[in-house]
Design a protein around this motif. Structure first.
Motif, PDB file in Angstrom:
ATOM      1  N   SER A 317       0.719  -1.137  -0.008  1.00 61.12           N
ATOM      2  CA  SER A 317      -0.071  -0.209  -0.025  1.00 61.12           C
ATOM      3  C   SER A 317       0.651   1.217  -0.054  1.00 61.12           C
ATOM      4  O   SER A 317       2.020   1.292   0.700  1.00 61.12           O
ATOM      5  N   ASP A 318       0.355   2.346  -0.490  1.00 58.94           N
ATOM      6  CA  ASP A 318       0.862   3.840  -0.435  1.00 58.94           C
ATOM      7  C   ASP A 318      -0.206   4.641   0.032  1.00 58.94           C
ATOM      8  O   ASP A 318       0.183   5.775  -0.238  1.00 58.94           O
ATOM      9  N   ASP A 319      -1.267   4.196   0.466  1.00 58.77           N
ATOM     10  CA  ASP A 319      -2.200   4.925   1.232  1.00 58.77           C
ATOM     11  C   ASP A 319      -2.288   4.332   2.794  1.00 58.77           C
ATOM     12  O   ASP A 319      -2.799   3.420   2.969  1.00 58.77           O
ATOM     13  N   LYS A 320      -1.867   5.310   3.560  1.00 57.02           N
ATOM     14  CA  LYS A 320      -1.810   4.714   4.934  1.00 57.02           C
ATOM     15  C   LYS A 320      -3.197   4.607   5.745  1.00 57.02           C
ATOM     16  O   LYS A 320      -3.556   3.552   6.636  1.00 57.02           O
ATOM     17  N   ALA A 321      -4.255   5.442   5.337  1.00 58.94           N
ATOM     18  CA  ALA A 321      -5.667   5.296   5.892  1.00 58.94           C
ATOM     19  C   ALA A 321      -6.043   4.109   5.563  1.00 58.94           C
ATOM     20  O   ALA A 321      -6.643   3.053   6.274  1.00 58.94           O
ATOM     21  N   ALA A 322      -6.107   3.782   4.112  1.00 53.59           N
ATOM     22  CA  ALA A 322      -6.693   2.482   3.529  1.00 53.59           C
ATOM     23  C   ALA A 322      -6.011   1.170   4.051  1.00 53.59           C
ATOM     24  O   ALA A 322      -6.419   0.230   4.200  1.00 53.59           O
ATOM     25  N   ALA A 323      -4.628   1.348   4.028  1.00 53.48           N
ATOM     26  CA  ALA A 323      -3.975   0.335   4.631  1.00 53.48           C
ATOM     27  C   ALA A 323      -4.333  -0.230   6.004  1.00 53.48           C
ATOM     28  O   ALA A 323      -4.595  -1.137   6.599  1.00 53.48           O
ATOM     29  N   ALA A 324      -4.430   0.941   7.114  1.00 51.43           N
ATOM     30  CA  ALA A 324      -5.076   0.686   8.270  1.00 51.43           C
ATOM     31  C   ALA A 324      -6.393   0.180   8.270  1.00 51.43           C
ATOM     32  O   ALA A 324      -6.769  -0.867   9.078  1.00 51.43           O
ATOM     33  N   ALA A 325      -7.195   0.519   7.378  1.00 51.57           N
ATOM     34  CA  ALA A 325      -8.521  -0.061   7.422  1.00 51.57           C
ATOM     35  C   ALA A 325      -8.680  -1.609   6.849  1.00 51.57           C
ATOM     36  O   ALA A 325      -9.160  -2.333   7.292  1.00 51.57           O
ATOM     37  N   THR A 326      -7.742  -2.000   5.966  1.00 55.92           N
ATOM     38  CA  THR A 326      -7.493  -3.047   5.642  1.00 55.92           C
ATOM     39  C   THR A 326      -6.950  -4.153   6.656  1.00 55.92           C
ATOM     40  O   THR A 326      -7.288  -5.301   6.975  1.00 55.92           O
ATOM     41  N   GLU A 327      -6.148  -3.629   7.382  1.00 59.39           N
ATOM     42  CA  GLU A 327      -5.288  -4.211   8.505  1.00 59.39           C
ATOM     43  C   GLU A 327      -6.161  -4.660   9.670  1.00 59.39           C
ATOM     44  O   GLU A 327      -6.178  -5.512  10.352  1.00 59.39           O
ATOM     45  N   ALA A 328      -7.124  -3.383  10.009  1.00 60.41           N
ATOM     46  CA  ALA A 328      -8.257  -3.533  11.007  1.00 60.41           C
ATOM     47  C   ALA A 328      -9.307  -4.706  10.531  1.00 60.41           C
ATOM     48  O   ALA A 328     -10.015  -5.239  11.530  1.00 60.41           O
ATOM     49  N   LEU A 329      -9.465  -5.118   9.580  1.00 59.07           N
ATOM     50  CA  LEU A 329     -10.345  -6.274   9.445  1.00 59.07           C
ATOM     51  C   LEU A 329     -10.345  -7.484   9.931  1.00 59.07           C
ATOM     52  O   LEU A 329      -9.097  -7.972  10.033  1.00 59.07           O
ATOM     53  N   ASP A 330     -11.402  -7.953  10.398  1.00 59.13           N
ATOM     54  CA  ASP A 330     -11.176  -9.419  11.278  1.00 59.13           C
ATOM     55  C   ASP A 330     -11.662 -10.167   9.975  1.00 59.13           C
ATOM     56  O   ASP A 330     -12.917 -10.451   9.890  1.00 59.13           O
ATOM     57  N   VAL A 331     -10.805 -10.972   9.447  1.00 60.54           N
ATOM     58  CA  VAL A 331     -11.104 -11.716   8.134  1.00 60.54           C
ATOM     59  C   VAL A 331     -12.187 -13.220   8.865  1.00 60.54           C
ATOM     60  O   VAL A 331     -12.655 -13.301   7.618  1.00 60.54           O
ATOM     61  N   SER A 332     -12.476 -13.308   9.838  1.00 66.51           N
ATOM     62  CA  SER A 332     -13.117 -14.509  10.007  1.00 66.51           C
ATOM     63  C   SER A 332     -14.458 -14.205   9.797  1.00 66.51           C
ATOM     64  O   SER A 332     -15.226 -14.868   9.874  1.00 66.51           O
ATOM     65  N   THR A 333     -14.643 -12.697   9.950  1.00 66.99           N
ATOM     66  CA  THR A 333     -16.178 -12.243   9.767  1.00 66.99           C
ATOM     67  C   THR A 333     -16.541 -12.117   8.332  1.00 66.99           C
ATOM     68  O   THR A 333     -17.865 -11.926   7.954  1.00 66.99           O
ATOM     69  N   LEU A 334     -15.611 -12.272   7.535  1.00 68.26           N
ATOM     70  CA  LEU A 334     -15.697 -12.213   6.054  1.00 68.26           C
ATOM     71  C   LEU A 334     -16.371 -13.479   5.184  1.00 68.26           C
ATOM     72  O   LEU A 334     -16.625 -13.590   3.965  1.00 68.26           O
ATOM     73  N   VAL A 335     -16.223 -14.577   6.111  1.00 65.97           N
ATOM     74  CA  VAL A 335     -16.542 -16.069   5.278  1.00 65.97           C
ATOM     75  C   VAL A 335     -17.817 -16.619   6.107  1.00 65.97           C
ATOM     76  O   VAL A 335     -17.974 -16.729   7.383  1.00 65.97           O
TER      77      VAL A 335
END
Length: 342
Positions: A317-335
Motif C-alpha cells: 500500500s501507498d495509502d496509510k489510511a486505507a492500509a489501516a482499514a485493511t489491517e483492521a479487518l477481522d477476516v473471520s467475519t468475512l466468510v
C-alpha cells in the motif's frame, strides 16, 4: 491505499452506496447466518443469477449445473459472464446478482471500503502447491525468463487492483526487484495472448484456456502465481451480501453445499467436468480437453488466503489510511460459516 482507492474502478465506488443501504437492512452479524434454525425447508430463492469472470476454473460449477447437482439442492442457475470484477461486487451489493465471483483481494478491498461482501464457497477448492491454474507468461520475443527481469517491463493483468496484480507484485518482490516498477496494462484474459504476440506487453498473468494460446506461441512460464504464493488455501470464491444471507439462509446453505459437492464431483471425473466447459463457455472440444484448473483441491474455504492477502495489501500500500482499514479487518467475519470445514 492507492491499490484500493486510486485504482479502484468506478463501479466499486458506486457499490458502496448500495452496500450501506443493504447494511441498514441487515439483521445478522458480519459473516454469520441468522440464529434461527432453518430446518430442512427448501431455498427461499430457487432461481439464482450468478456472475462469473469466465475461465476454466469454473468447470466444477458448470459440471454441477449440467449433472443436476444444483437441481438436487433446489437451485437453478443463470450464469452471467462479467469481466469487470468491480461490477460484480457492485452487482452483489445492489442485488443485481445473487452470487458472484471475486478473489480474496476483492473481498478484502470491498470490506475495507464498507461493502459487506461475504464468501460462501470456493470456486475450485484449495490450491495445491503444484497448481498451474494462474500463470505468468513472458512473450517469446521479450527474452524474459524470470521475474528478476521484469523490472520496468509491461505486465498485462485482468485488473489493476486484482488478485493477479497482487501476486505479481509479491513474486517481483520475492525476486528482489521493485514491484511497482512494472508497468501494468489492464486486459481481459482473452486478449492477452495476442498482446504478447504483438509485442504490446512483455508478460501477462493468465488463466486457462487462454494461457494455452500464449504457450503455443512460444511463451515462457515465469511462475504459477497462486501455487507459489497461496498453496493449501483458496483465493477465488463465490460471494454474496450479508443482506442476502440474512434474508435467504436456506438458499445460501444450498448453494454452498452444491458447490462443495460439484467440486468433489469434478475432482472425481475431471474429463466430464472439462466437457461441461464446451456448452458452458463455448469452448471447442480441443480447448476443453486442454483446460486446466485446480483439480483435486479441498472444496472448503479456510482463512489462510485472507490473512496472507491482507498482509500483502498492507505491505504494498501507498495509502496509510486505507492500509489501516485493511489491517483492521477481522477476516473471520468475512466468510459464511457453512463454507468452512467443520
Amino acid at each position: 491505499m492507492k491499490f484500493l482507492r486510486r485504482r479502484r474502478l468506478g463501479a466499486l465506488a458506486l457499490a458502496a452506496t448500495a452496500a450501506l443501504m443493504l447494511a441498514a437492512c441487515s439483521t445478522g452479524s458480519p459473516g454469520t447466518a441468522p440464529s434461527g434454525d432453518s430446518g430442512n425447508t427448501g431455498p427461499e430463492k430457487a432461481n439464482l443469477k450468478i456472475a462469473i469472470n469466465p475461465s476454466s476454473q469454473f468447470a466444477p460449477m458448470f459440471y454441477g449445473k449440467d449433472s443436476g447437482i444444483f437441481k438436487k439442492h433446489g437451485l437453478t442457475l443463470e450464469i452471467v459472464p462479467q469481466t469487470d470484477i468491480a461490477a460484480i461486487i457492485s452487482g452483489i451489493a445492489s442485488g443485481q446478482y445473487d452470487f458472484g465471483f471475486a478473489t480474496v483481494v476483492h473481498v478484502l478491498t470491498a470490506n475495507a471500503n464498507g461493502i459487506p461482501i461475504r464468501t460462501v464457497s470456493t470456486i475450485e477448492g484449495q490450491i495445491k502447491p503444484d497448481d498451474e491454474g494462474t500463470v505468468s507468461i513472458a512473450s517469446a520475443k521479450s527474452g524474459i525468463t524470470d521475474y528478476k527481469q521484469m523490472e520496468g517491463k509491461r505486465l498485462a493483468t485482468v485488473g489493476l487492483s486484482s488478485m493477479n496484480t497482487l501476486t505479481a507484485w509479491a513474486l517481483a518482490d520475492k525476486a528482489g526487484i521493485n514491484p511497482k516498477s512494472m508497468k501494468l496494462v489492464q486486459l481481459p484474459f482473452g486478449q492477452m495472448a495476442a498482446a504478447l504476440a504483438n509485442g504490446d506487453v512483455d508478460a501477462a498473468v493468465m488463466q486457462w484456456p487462454f494461457a494455452g494460446d500464449a504457450l503455443n506461441a512460444g511463451g515462457k512460464v515465469l511462475a504459477y502465481n497462486n501455487g507459489v504464493m497461496f498453496g493449501n488455501t483458496a483465493t477465488t470464491f463465490f460471494n454474496t451480501s450479508q443482506s442476502f444471507i440474512d434474508k435467504n439462509p436456506n438458499t445460501v446453505k444450498a448453494f454452498s453445499e452444491a458447490m462443495i459437492e460439484s467440486i468433489d464431483a469434478a475432482n472425481a471425473d475431471p474429463d466430464a467436468a472439462r466437457k461441461a466447459l464446451i456448452p458452458g463457455m463455448g469452448l471447442s472440444e480441443q480447448q476443453a480437453k486442454a483446460a486446466r484448473w485446480n483439480i483435486g483441491g479441498v472444496p472448503y474455504v479456510n482463512l489462510d488466503s485472507f490473512k496472507t492477502a491482507q498482509q500483502f495489501l498492507v505491505k504494498f500500500s501507498d495509502d496509510k489510511a486505507a492500509a489501516a482499514a485493511t489491517e483492521a479487518l477481522d477476516v473471520s467475519t468475512l466468510v459464511y460459516p457453512g463454507a468452512l470445514k467443520k
